[in-house]
Design a protein around this motif. Structure first.
Motif, PDB file in Angstrom:
ATOM      1  N   ASN A  37       0.814  -1.211   0.000  1.00  0.00           N
ATOM      2  CA  ASN A  37       0.000   0.000   0.000  1.00  0.00           C
ATOM      3  C   ASN A  37       0.850   1.263   0.000  1.00  0.00           C
ATOM      4  N   PHE A  38       2.159   1.123   0.086  1.00  0.00           N
ATOM      5  CA  PHE A  38       3.043   2.279   0.150  1.00  0.00           C
ATOM      6  C   PHE A  38       3.802   2.461  -1.160  1.00  0.00           C
ATOM      7  N   PHE A  39       3.959   3.714  -1.543  1.00  0.00           N
ATOM      8  CA  PHE A  39       4.698   4.054  -2.756  1.00  0.00           C
ATOM      9  C   PHE A  39       6.002   4.723  -2.346  1.00  0.00           C
ATOM     10  N   GLN A 111      -9.255   0.235   8.838  1.00  0.00           N
ATOM     11  CA  GLN A 111      -8.049  -0.232   8.164  1.00  0.00           C
ATOM     12  C   GLN A 111      -8.026   0.133   6.683  1.00  0.00           C
ATOM     13  N   LYS A 112      -8.943   0.985   6.277  1.00  0.00           N
ATOM     14  CA  LYS A 112      -9.011   1.378   4.872  1.00  0.00           C
ATOM     15  C   LYS A 112      -8.528   2.806   4.648  1.00  0.00           C
ATOM     16  N   TYR A 113      -7.810   3.356   5.629  1.00  0.00           N
ATOM     17  CA  TYR A 113      -7.281   4.699   5.463  1.00  0.00           C
ATOM     18  C   TYR A 113      -5.809   4.777   5.860  1.00  0.00           C
ATOM     19  N   LYS A 114      -5.061   5.446   5.024  1.00  0.00           N
ATOM     20  CA  LYS A 114      -3.648   5.714   5.278  1.00  0.00           C
ATOM     21  C   LYS A 114      -3.495   7.191   5.616  1.00  0.00           C
ATOM     22  N   GLN A 133       5.704  10.844   6.391  1.00  0.00           N
ATOM     23  CA  GLN A 133       5.228   9.814   7.311  1.00  0.00           C
ATOM     24  C   GLN A 133       3.897   9.274   6.809  1.00  0.00           C
ATOM     25  N   GLN A 134       3.843   7.968   6.603  1.00  0.00           N
ATOM     26  CA  GLN A 134       2.618   7.308   6.177  1.00  0.00           C
ATOM     27  C   GLN A 134       2.292   6.219   7.199  1.00  0.00           C
ATOM     28  N   VAL A 135       1.048   6.193   7.643  1.00  0.00           N
ATOM     29  CA  VAL A 135       0.652   5.265   8.706  1.00  0.00           C
ATOM     30  C   VAL A 135      -0.675   4.619   8.356  1.00  0.00           C
ATOM     31  N   ILE A 136      -0.751   3.317   8.590  1.00  0.00           N
ATOM     32  CA  ILE A 136      -1.993   2.593   8.375  1.00  0.00           C
ATOM     33  C   ILE A 136      -2.250   1.689   9.581  1.00  0.00           C
ATOM     34  N   THR A 137      -3.511   1.537   9.945  1.00  0.00           N
ATOM     35  CA  THR A 137      -3.872   0.694  11.086  1.00  0.00           C
ATOM     36  C   THR A 137      -3.765  -0.775  10.690  1.00  0.00           C
ATOM     37  N   GLY A 171      -7.750   7.190   1.052  1.00  0.00           N
ATOM     38  CA  GLY A 171      -8.676   6.074   1.087  1.00  0.00           C
ATOM     39  C   GLY A 171      -8.163   4.888   0.286  1.00  0.00           C
ATOM     40  N   LEU A 172      -8.292   3.693   0.845  1.00  0.00           N
ATOM     41  CA  LEU A 172      -7.909   2.445   0.185  1.00  0.00           C
ATOM     42  C   LEU A 172      -9.169   1.640  -0.120  1.00  0.00           C
ATOM     43  N   ASP A 173      -9.051   0.697  -1.039  1.00  0.00           N
ATOM     44  CA  ASP A 173     -10.187  -0.178  -1.386  1.00  0.00           C
ATOM     45  C   ASP A 173     -11.424   0.614  -1.782  1.00  0.00           C
ATOM     46  N   GLY A 174     -11.222   1.689  -2.540  1.00  0.00           N
ATOM     47  CA  GLY A 174     -12.352   2.445  -3.064  1.00  0.00           C
ATOM     48  C   GLY A 174     -12.874   3.543  -2.169  1.00  0.00           C
ATOM     49  N   GLU A 175     -12.297   3.728  -0.985  1.00  0.00           N
ATOM     50  CA  GLU A 175     -12.756   4.784  -0.086  1.00  0.00           C
ATOM     51  C   GLU A 175     -12.261   6.143  -0.582  1.00  0.00           C
ATOM     52  N   PRO A 176     -13.025   7.219  -0.340  1.00  0.00           N
ATOM     53  CA  PRO A 176     -12.597   8.555  -0.795  1.00  0.00           C
ATOM     54  C   PRO A 176     -11.392   9.054  -0.018  1.00  0.00           C
TER      55      PRO A 176
END
Length: 254
Positions: A37-39, A111-114, A133-137, A171-176
């Motif tokens: 999920n990280f670039f 878990q769908k937000y970074k 800094q990028q963080v995901i639950t 947003g991940l998995d289609g979330e805004p």
């Protein structure tokens, strides 16, 4: 950094986990399912933050290569202590805004937000670098309390020179997604040592421009540039421009 400031950040993190206790967590599952999920746009390292215990459970060896600190010194308290003084308010206010954002999310979307924002941090050699800094639950409780997060710090010093930070929720998995989110200020912004004009002139000085050349570029009097030069030395407690340039690079002013 004062104890009072770290206590304020700790309070924000405590609100995030809602007093829940994390379970044993497999790092292998984390690596296989979340790292994609990280670039990556520069040197980076990732870490696992136990929100409940306010502790770093794991950090990659690359952290030592990039920042120069021993792994045992990579603690939440030391991270906050080494944030650039001008960026501390961004960090605390962004963390607070992030907590409020996740409080309002349905549990199934946690878990769908970074979370993404940048700031400057001091390396072991005393120089500052800008990190993204990028963080995901990666684990949360049944009541929505966040227990563990996967964080990544990427060196973006070569990509971003301005000192203004911004907060985004991706947003991940289609979330805004929500970009440049306005944060609620629970602490005031740290006063900048130099004015915008002084930083502009300092940048020209660092690039070898003389006062007359700077005055022509900025369409101001040479005497005004000379006054700014004197004020810059006074504000930064430097005795010479050679000392000033070294300190400016170290402190992240240019």
């Amino acid at each position: 950094m004062s104890y009072k400031l770290y206590a304020k950040v700790s309070k924000v993190w405590n609100e995030l986990n809602k007093d829940s206790v994390p379970s044993n967590f497999s790092q292998e599952i984390l690596l296989h399912n979340k790292l994609l999920n990280f670039f990556h746009i520069g040197d980076y390292y990732f870490y696992i933050f136990n929100v409940s215990a306010i502790s770093i459970e794991f950090v990659q060896d690359q952290m030592t290569t990039i920042l120069g600190y021993a792994k045992e010194d990579f603690t939440p308290e030391n991270i906050v202590a080494n944030i650039h003084p001008d960026d501390v308010s961004f960090f605390v206010n962004f963390e607070n805004t992030t907590t409020e954002f996740f409080k309002k999310l349905p549990i199934e979307k946690i878990q769908k937000y970074k979370v993404r924002y940048d700031y400057r941090i001091k390396k072991a050699n005393g120089e500052y670098m800008r990190i993204l800094q990028q963080v995901i639950t990666i684990e949360h409780a049944d009541d929505g309390g966040i227990l563990r997060t996967l964080g990544m710090h990427t060196d973006i010093t070569h990509l971003k020179k301005e000192n203004k930070s911004s907060l985004s929720f991706i947003g991940l998995d289609g979330e805004p997604s929500f970009y440049d989110v306005k944060s609620e200020n629970i602490i005031d912004e740290s006063p900048e040592i130099l004015t915008k004009r002084e930083k502009e002139i300092l940048t020209y000085i660092a690039n070898g421009y003389k006062s007359k050349e700077i005055s022509n570029l900025l369409c101001i009097e040479k005497a005004t540039v000379d006054t700014h030069r004197k004020n810059i030395l006074k504000r930064t407690n430097c005795n010479s421009f050679f000392e000033l340039i070294k300190k400016s690079i170290k402190m992240g002013w240019i």
